[in-house]
Design an enzyme around this catalytic site. Sequence first.
Site, PDB file in Angstrom:
ATOM      1  N   SER B 320      12.539  -0.654 101.703  1.00  0.00           N
ATOM      2  CA  SER B 320      13.785  -1.400 102.088  1.00  0.00           C
ATOM      3  C   SER B 320      14.248  -2.065 100.796  1.00  0.00           C
ATOM      4  O   SER B 320      15.499  -2.391 100.730  1.00  0.00           O
ATOM      5  CB  SER B 320      13.792  -1.869 103.365  1.00  0.00           C
ATOM      6  N   ASP B 357      16.355   4.260 113.035  1.00  0.00           N
ATOM      7  CA  ASP B 357      16.276   3.018 112.604  1.00  0.00           C
ATOM      8  C   ASP B 357      14.954   2.433 112.792  1.00  0.00           C
ATOM      9  O   ASP B 357      14.250   2.790 113.802  1.00  0.00           O
ATOM     10  CB  ASP B 357      17.573   2.126 112.984  1.00  0.00           C
ATOM     11  N   CYS B 376      19.097  -2.856 107.927  1.00  0.00           N
ATOM     12  CA  CYS B 376      19.732  -1.844 108.677  1.00  0.00           C
ATOM     13  C   CYS B 376      19.168  -0.433 108.226  1.00  0.00           C
ATOM     14  O   CYS B 376      20.038  -0.377 107.107  1.00  0.00           O
ATOM     15  CB  CYS B 376      20.861  -2.050 109.225  1.00  0.00           C
TER      16      CYS B 376
END
Lengths: 374, 610
Positions: B320, B357, B376
């Site tokens: 991420s 997710d 997210c």
Amino acid sequence: MSLMNDNVNRRGLDTFDWCFLGVIMAIISVGILSIYSVTNPQSTTGFPIYLKQATWMVVGSLAFLVAVGIDYHKLARLSYLLYGIGLILLIIVLIAGKTSRGSQRWIPLGPFAVQPSEFIKIPLLLMLAAYYGATTREGWVRRLIIPGLIVLPGFLLILKQPDLGSSLGFLAIFLVVILTVGMKSKAFGFVILAALMLFPFAWGGVWGSLHEYQQDRILSFVDPNSDPGGKGYHGLQSRIAIGSGQLLGKGLYGGTQTQFKFLPEGHTDFVFAVFAEEWGFIGSIVLLSLYILLFLMGLEIALKAKDIVGTLLAVGVVTMIAFGVVVNIAMTSGLAPVVGIPLPLMSYGGSAMVVNLTALGLLLNVKRRRLSLL
Amino acid sequence: MLDTSRQANELADIQNRLIFVKIGFLMLLVLLGLRLWQLQVRDGLHYQELARDNRTRSIVLEPARGLLYDRNGELLANNIPSFQLYVSLEDIQDREALLAQLPHYVDIDPQEISNKLSIKSRRGRVKIKADISLKEAALIESHRLELPGVVIQPEYQRHYPLNTYASHVLGYVGEISESQLKDPEFSHLQGGRIIGQNGVERTFDEYLLGETGEEVIEVDALGYPKRSLSVRRPLAGDDLYLTLDIRLQRLAEDLLGQEAGAIVALDPWNGDVLALASKPGFNPNDVSGGISAKDWQRFLKDTRHPLTNRAIQGQYPPGSVFKIIMAAALLETQTLSAQEMVPCHGTFPFGRRVFRDWKAGGHGQVDLTKAIAESCDVYFYKAGNQLGIDPIATYARQFGLGEKTGIALPSERSGLVPSSEWKKRVKREPWYPGETISISIGQGFLTVTPIQMAKVASIVATNGRVVQPRLLKASRLRRTGTLKEKPEPPIQQLAISPQTFAHIKEGLAAVVTKGTAKLAQSEFVSIAGKTGTAQVVALKPDGDKDKNKEPQKEFRDHAWFVAFAPVEHPKIAVAVLVEHMGHGGSASAPLAKTLIEAYMGFETTQEPSL
């Protein structure tokens, strides 16, 4: 004979004699100096080797005086007996001799060790002179075979020790004396033929009787550069010592080959390399000239000797010394294999010093008795 | 009388023949004279040289290697005296005896001596063992006469006083190898020299090395030195001041503890590498002292790869953390505005597949700040899908991914930024749009190194200044004693608007204040950062992850945290990667926080534990 004795030159020493003695002393001094230079740093314990050599020079000088004093004809008559004693000593050496580096050459005698292979040369010289001087030896049997058979046991006993150098010296004296006496061409041709025919057998026998280190030395003579750390080491280091002396030499104690022990046996067989490194080409030529002078004087004595015994004795002495000089310098300078022959009058060694001075004494003996017939 | 006259005739004959004896001897002696002329006069110089070679030995005098310091002058590497065991090849008299005897006195494998002596040359010295003990040296000295050619030489040995700390940055030294000697790079060096083999020891070797001296000594036939003939003093190498702050470096390594991972801390304004930690490490003292072949094999076979510098060689998916670059790309390309709301229900259907997710049920309506703060996935799936792979790759490259940072350390890896062109060239397949979805959250083919991530943090912190991470701060020339600061590296400005950076920073700050890295929140200093989870097992869109089952450690994900601080006026940029520790927020963020607090001058109150 009494007439001869009365005619001995009793006027003392003439110029020739002084020159003769001077040359001998000069060569011995140079030898002691070189030995001093080699052994200088290591003689911290015991009696220094150069002093030992000086002592041998003194002993040799006494022998010299004795050899001059006693009529050589008397000595010649004793020669067969002396030669016999010499052969017995050689046999004793073979049985009970002191062994050093694979060779059995010495008879221990108190603090010393006597080398009979050196001492037997004196009777050999006297004997050959006596044999040919006594009467004319006709025919090749009397001229060659009989003396050859007499000389052969001495030669073989020395070769057996093994002492290749001394045995060759033995042979050289014999050959030069025979040639001087004169060979009928037929007889001489026979010698050559026999030598050629016997050569393979002799080679096999001689080669086989050599110690491994001697075989190595001869093999390494073929190409010493191929193995600087190995078998050709002695010869190569010796040539480096001589060559690096260049024209003027490195000066006393200046020889790096000597001082740092790259040169082995610097005080014995390779003493010439020590001298040549420190005194250069000039010094070497001066030394060679001294030897040449000595030989010329010796041959002069032979030429003027009053009889065959004297002539042949003088020729024998000159041959003995000259053979040593030529082979030793040839060996140290790489012209001959390293066979282990000391340089007469210079290499350290008591037996050789006494024998050489005795022989030179005989030479002067011949000279001082030549006037009797004039 | 007849007999007498015959005798007289014969005597005359014999004496006439003497001339041949005389000529014979004279010829021989003249021959000898010529030979002596040849040796002493004609070839005298040649033999003079041979005599000199015989008695002289040239000894290389090793210069003292330049010292290494950190930015504050703390010593990192120096030289201590030690005994080195050499064999002088010319002076060996009996090789076999030497091989048999030496192991009695020195702890060494006979085979190893044999190998070292097997080189072709017959001249020169070969180092048999470095850093022998005092006892070994004494034993050899007392048996010197039996060991001709064996020489003990006191020399300087490289020493690293901090042992394992900063081992990957410092590297180690070692004797120049046979293959290096054949390399033109080392053509000016002689065998036996100690050169840098890794780390800055290797990259700055030319400064550190110094120049060798030479001593010519005279030896005797047994190789014993007699006197010194000439000496050329060696010239010591330059001392180097690294950009490292060793307190920070130690802290970073201590924070990683027993875990495998890496921490990189940069000064974002000039690229100074403040800390570059990689664990597990090694003790360069063990390696530099002439490591035995056996120990070396043990090192190389260690499955934890202690010699690998993970900070520059470890290539991991950014996870991420890559959303930072995704954010820049989507704002700059105006794919999305920062304020635009994207609904997130926890899934992103794509074709016949469904991408999930990380948070089951989703994040609801998310704007950019929330998307970053809560990481997210759906937001970025959508953004990535709209962007396409090639614009993503372009921005990734602008941030320095896919290429080496150029830090002065050997064997840096570049990571990989995939593109459609790359896929075609390397995989010989077209790019599938589904693959872009994985890339959007930093998975898939995309890999990065920790130092690249620290650089990304720097770029964001400085609103687009791109600097090359640097390790060398200054050098002191041993000869003159002058300290020379290295000029600051050139700076490149990214063509990305300040507004974009402002939005990203707002998101990154929110990560710490209310997002995925609340553990990084400091009461002393404002920190902005981004968590990441680098998947070890490839992302499966429909993969039914069993949340209750804790996977085996080697299959657990790597934890990323990339940060800078203070948010308003950044002074430090940090990348933390801990292997197999799962989520960046829990595993890596606290480490970054502790490190940042320490750098900003605040002692941490809470010991982080992994």
